[in-house]
Write an enzyme that holds these catalytic residues in place. Structure first.
Site, PDB file in Angstrom:
ATOM      1  N   SER A  59      16.681-112.674  60.545  1.00 27.19           N
ATOM      2  CA  SER A  59      15.632-112.729  59.726  1.00 27.19           C
ATOM      3  C   SER A  59      15.337-114.857  59.849  1.00 27.19           C
ATOM      4  O   SER A  59      16.651-115.387  59.736  1.00 27.19           O
ATOM      5  CB  SER A  59      16.892-113.136  58.518  1.00 27.19           C
ATOM      6  N   THR A  84      16.588-107.416  51.671  1.00 29.53           N
ATOM      7  CA  THR A  84      15.894-106.394  52.853  1.00 29.53           C
ATOM      8  C   THR A  84      16.449-105.373  53.620  1.00 29.53           C
ATOM      9  O   THR A  84      17.509-104.689  52.571  1.00 29.53           O
ATOM     10  CB  THR A  84      15.465-107.474  54.144  1.00 29.53           C
ATOM     11  N   LYS A 141      16.447-101.988  49.871  1.00 25.72           N
ATOM     12  CA  LYS A 141      15.304-102.636  49.036  1.00 25.72           C
ATOM     13  C   LYS A 141      15.416-101.106  48.262  1.00 25.72           C
ATOM     14  O   LYS A 141      15.528-101.723  47.304  1.00 25.72           O
ATOM     15  CB  LYS A 141      14.058-102.341  49.609  1.00 25.72           C
ATOM     16  N   ASP A 173       7.130-108.656  47.741  1.00 24.34           N
ATOM     17  CA  ASP A 173       6.243-108.335  49.299  1.00 24.34           C
ATOM     18  C   ASP A 173       4.355-107.987  48.437  1.00 24.34           C
ATOM     19  O   ASP A 173       3.931-108.077  49.490  1.00 24.34           O
ATOM     20  CB  ASP A 173       6.954-106.566  49.301  1.00 24.34           C
ATOM     21  N   ARG A 197       3.234 -89.988  61.803  1.00 27.61           N
ATOM     22  CA  ARG A 197       4.134 -89.208  62.096  1.00 27.61           C
ATOM     23  C   ARG A 197       4.528 -88.142  61.838  1.00 27.61           C
ATOM     24  O   ARG A 197       4.459 -86.860  62.468  1.00 27.61           O
ATOM     25  CB  ARG A 197       5.455 -89.883  63.128  1.00 27.61           C
ATOM     26  N   THR A 198       5.394 -88.386  60.764  1.00 29.82           N
ATOM     27  CA  THR A 198       6.085 -86.960  60.161  1.00 29.82           C
ATOM     28  C   THR A 198       5.388 -86.509  59.007  1.00 29.82           C
ATOM     29  O   THR A 198       5.363 -87.264  57.793  1.00 29.82           O
ATOM     30  CB  THR A 198       7.435 -87.312  59.376  1.00 29.82           C
TER      31      THR A 198
HETATM   32  P1  NAP Z   1      10.511 -97.834  57.029  1.00 25.84           P
HETATM   33  O1  NAP Z   1      10.735 -97.579  55.595  1.00 25.84           O
HETATM   34  O2  NAP Z   1      12.057 -98.100  58.239  1.00 25.84           O
HETATM   35  O3  NAP Z   1       9.636 -97.470  57.559  1.00 25.84           O
HETATM   36  C1  NAP Z   1       9.392 -95.712  57.808  1.00 25.84           C
HETATM   37  C2  NAP Z   1       8.016 -95.372  58.355  1.00 25.84           C
HETATM   38  O4  NAP Z   1       7.521 -95.864  60.152  1.00 25.84           O
HETATM   39  C3  NAP Z   1       7.788 -94.357  58.325  1.00 25.84           C
HETATM   40  O5  NAP Z   1       6.380 -94.084  57.926  1.00 25.84           O
HETATM   41  C4  NAP Z   1       8.724 -93.734  59.493  1.00 25.84           C
HETATM   42  O6  NAP Z   1       7.330 -92.576  59.930  1.00 25.84           O
HETATM   43  C5  NAP Z   1       7.057 -94.726  60.741  1.00 25.84           C
HETATM   44  N1  NAP Z   1       8.717 -94.716  62.216  1.00 25.84           N
HETATM   45  C6  NAP Z   1       9.284 -95.563  61.927  1.00 25.84           C
HETATM   46  N2  NAP Z   1       9.912 -95.216  63.348  1.00 25.84           N
HETATM   47  C7  NAP Z   1       8.806 -94.790  63.917  1.00 25.84           C
HETATM   48  C8  NAP Z   1       8.713 -94.563  65.154  1.00 25.84           C
HETATM   49  N3  NAP Z   1       9.887 -94.967  66.501  1.00 25.84           N
HETATM   50  N4  NAP Z   1       7.492 -93.723  65.339  1.00 25.84           N
HETATM   51  C9  NAP Z   1       6.609 -93.409  64.814  1.00 25.84           C
HETATM   52  N5  NAP Z   1       6.191 -93.612  63.532  1.00 25.84           N
HETATM   53  C10 NAP Z   1       7.821 -94.672  63.002  1.00 25.84           C
HETATM   54  O7  NAP Z   1      10.490 -99.501  57.162  1.00 25.84           O
HETATM   55  P2  NAP Z   1      10.035-100.158  56.184  1.00 25.84           P
HETATM   56  O8  NAP Z   1      11.116-100.818  55.475  1.00 25.84           O
HETATM   57  O9  NAP Z   1       8.362 -99.819  55.576  1.00 25.84           O
HETATM   58  O10 NAP Z   1       9.343-101.158  57.078  1.00 25.84           O
HETATM   59  C11 NAP Z   1       8.639-101.408  58.576  1.00 25.84           C
HETATM   60  C12 NAP Z   1       8.282-102.492  58.485  1.00 25.84           C
HETATM   61  O11 NAP Z   1       7.321-103.414  58.299  1.00 25.84           O
HETATM   62  C13 NAP Z   1       9.772-103.499  59.632  1.00 25.84           C
HETATM   63  O12 NAP Z   1       8.790-103.681  60.858  1.00 25.84           O
HETATM   64  C14 NAP Z   1       9.561-104.055  58.661  1.00 25.84           C
HETATM   65  O13 NAP Z   1      10.173-105.771  59.566  1.00 25.84           O
HETATM   66  C15 NAP Z   1       8.172-104.858  58.476  1.00 25.84           C
HETATM   67  N6  NAP Z   1       8.084-105.441  57.149  1.00 25.84           N
HETATM   68  C16 NAP Z   1       7.270-106.794  57.055  1.00 25.84           C
HETATM   69  C17 NAP Z   1       7.134-107.657  56.051  1.00 25.84           C
HETATM   70  C18 NAP Z   1       6.813-109.128  56.112  1.00 25.84           C
HETATM   71  O14 NAP Z   1       6.607-109.809  55.548  1.00 25.84           O
HETATM   72  N7  NAP Z   1       6.302-109.162  56.994  1.00 25.84           N
HETATM   73  C19 NAP Z   1       8.127-107.029  54.953  1.00 25.84           C
HETATM   74  C20 NAP Z   1       8.579-106.098  54.549  1.00 25.84           C
HETATM   75  C21 NAP Z   1       8.263-104.551  55.882  1.00 25.84           C
HETATM   76  P3  NAP Z   1       8.346 -91.438  59.546  1.00 25.84           P
HETATM   77  O15 NAP Z   1       7.839 -90.561  58.498  1.00 25.84           O
HETATM   78  O16 NAP Z   1       7.194 -90.566  60.492  1.00 25.84           O
HETATM   79  O17 NAP Z   1       9.314 -90.946  60.181  1.00 25.84           O
END
Ligand code: NAP
Length: 493
Positions: free
Chosen positions: A18, A65, A69, A105, A154-155
């Protein structure tokens, strides 16, 4: 630190990567607040205890994080309206022993768009992914009155659940699931959605460090005129998704400004009386965080992903002239994307160049080169004061009047010049390179290279700029000379 130092934490798992402790502590120091911000690796079962400790030990609050969350929303005493609608908490405030759960966020997401003057009202957005972060993003899109959202995921089951949540919790119903994303070429619906959208957002972790260089959309998709591609990932600074988007004609924005903005909003919740001073730290914190990622960012736009364009720079020259090495450094200095035409052709053909030569002939390879050049040229539109693309071309690509004039029309052509002896020493016996193998078979390799080089220099020497890059030169010197000649101060290395 002293006996009066207060504490703020960030709970996540894993959390060692982080950037928050770095920029949050800098902010606290700048604001002269006697408080420390520390990261705590909290595994699933221990979140309850960690959140209770905020009360027990009298902390100011915490950030939350991945992956906690959503779970945190059920563990606080009250939820803000935003956090309740999104169903996730990324900031907890200890208000005199009562824990308030907030979500900053969605504010972090939308502010970099406002800064770029992108009004979402009435616009079409393509949203990739429907996980936790996507909920905050959709909440922001709904609040900004985006007219329509195409959901790519994807799903399908998860996409349908997300759409149901959007309708029930946000009353947002103009959202269509258009499918997933696949291999080269992608699917037609995806192409149409991306082509129609003003904003294309990646909220999946695909392409995030250290998961590898992949993209949730295939290369070759054309974006809408003036579209913005927004990847909420910030490490790496420029993901494969953003590179593909730039190739497709879009401007690009990464997730670092979002990270900083959500942090500033968290600080403003913990220290409401310091609001204006907190938000004035934005540029300083962006620069600090970008520097920690090894990306100094643009002076005028610290920490953002600078891909404004004045066309592109084509690097031409014989094999072994250093186009790839120099091109990568140059692109980094300019904040541009780097492409190598041979690698792009290999990607599209699904085989290495020598195999392509052997199985489909040089004619096919040259035709692929020509088509690729046309594509790159139409997509390198002018958008700012710097080139968005640096393209290292195959050695034979500029050796046709048609190709060379197209390159000169759309970009700046730079010839990296080296003597035949230097080229031979760089490419070695070049067994893996079909052309060198052919020249070596003809007898004297040096003579073969010198002759071919003389032939090709008829074209190479028509470049806008000729830069010596023999064995006695360092790639950095060639880069400095190019920047100097093009009057683009890029002294960031
Ligand atoms: P998450 O809930 O795990 O995201 C899941 C999503 O990503 C689902 O739509 C999933 O698809 C898809 N996914 C995951 N792995 C995949 C793969 N290998 N191939 C295709 N689709 C895939 O995670 P999150 O908390 O939403 O965070 C997502 C990203 O946002 C992270 O990289 C995080 O670091 C970033 N983020 C950035 C900030 C910032 O301040 N910049 C803030 C928050 C998050 P399925 O439904 O098919 O499983």
């Amino acid at each position: 630190m002293d006996a009066g130092t207060k504490l703020i934490g960030i709970f996540g798992h894993p959390v060692h990567h982080s950037l928050s402790p770095l920029f949050m502590n800098e902010a606290l120091k700048s604001l002269e607040i006697n408080c420390a911000y520390l990261a705590f690796d909290v595994e699933g079962g221990r979140l309850d205890g960690a959140i209770r400790a905020l009360k027990t030990l009298g902390w100011v609050g915490s950030n939350v994080t991945i992956p906690h969350k959503q779970a945190a929303a059920a563990l606080v005493d009250s939820l803000s309206e935003d956090a309740a609608a999104i169903g996730a908490v990324n900031c907890i405030v200890n208000r005199g022993g009562s824990l308030e759960g907030h979500n900053t966020d969605h504010l972090g997401f939308v502010e970099p768009l406002r800064e770029r003057g992108l009004a979402l009202e009435g616009s079409t957005v393509a949203l990739i992914g429907c996980g936790g972060a996507a909920r905050g993003v959709l909440y922001a899109l709904a609040k900004e009155k985006a007219a329509k959202v195409y959901l790519i995921n994807r799903t399908e089951k998860h996409a349908r659940e997300f759409i149901a949540w959007a309708g029930e919790s946000l009353g947002y119903r103009t959202i269509d699931y258009i499918g997933g994303y696949g291999g080269a070429g992608g699917n037609a619906a995806l192409g149409r959605a991306v082509g129609e959208a003003r904003l294309v957002v990646n909220t999946t972790p695909v392409g995030m460090h250290p998961l590898g260089e992949s993209s949730p959309i295939p290369r070759g998709i054309a974006f809408h005129e003036g579209a913005l591609a927004y990847d909420i990932i910030y490490n790496p600074f420029k993901t494969e998704f953003l590179r593909s988007a730039v190739l497709g004609g879009a401007a690009a924005l990464n997730g670092l400004p979002m990270l900083i903005h959500q942090g500033l909003h968290s600080l403003a919740l913990w220290f409401p009386e310091r609001g204006p001073e907190i938000f004035a730290l934005r540029a300083k914190l962006l620069r600090l965080a970008a520097g920690a990622l090894g990306e100094p960012g643009e002076p005028g736009e610290p920490g953002s992903c600078p891909l404004g364009t004045k066309g592109c720079i084509f690097l031409i020259g014989f094999m072994g002239s250093g186009k790839t090495t120099v091109g990568k450094i140059l692109a980094r200095r300019l904040g541009a994307s780097f492409f190598d035409t041979d690698s792009l052709i290999e990607e599209r053909a699904g085989m290495p160049v020598p195999e392509l030569f052997a199985t489909r002939g040089e004619g096919t390879f040259r035709e692929m080169e020509r088509n690729l050049l046309r594509e790159l040229s139409t997509r390198s539109r002018k958008r700012g004061s710097r080139p968005a693309l640096v393209i290292a071309t195959g050695g034979g690509l500029p050796c046709s009047e048609e190709n060379l004039s197209l390159m000169k029309e759309t970009g700046t052509v730079v010839y990296l010049r080296a003597a035949a002896d230097d080229l031979i020493r760089r490419v070695g016996d070049g067994k893996s390179r079909p052309l060198i193998r052919k020249l070596a078979e003809g007898g004297d390799l040096r003579e073969g290279i010198a002759k071919l080089l003389a032939d090709r220099e008829r074209f190479y020497l028509q470049a806008d700029l000729v830069v010596a890059n023999g064995l006695d030169a360092r790639p950095l010197d060639a880069v400095s000379r190019i920047l100097e000649k093009l009057e683009m101060p890029g002294g960031k290395e």
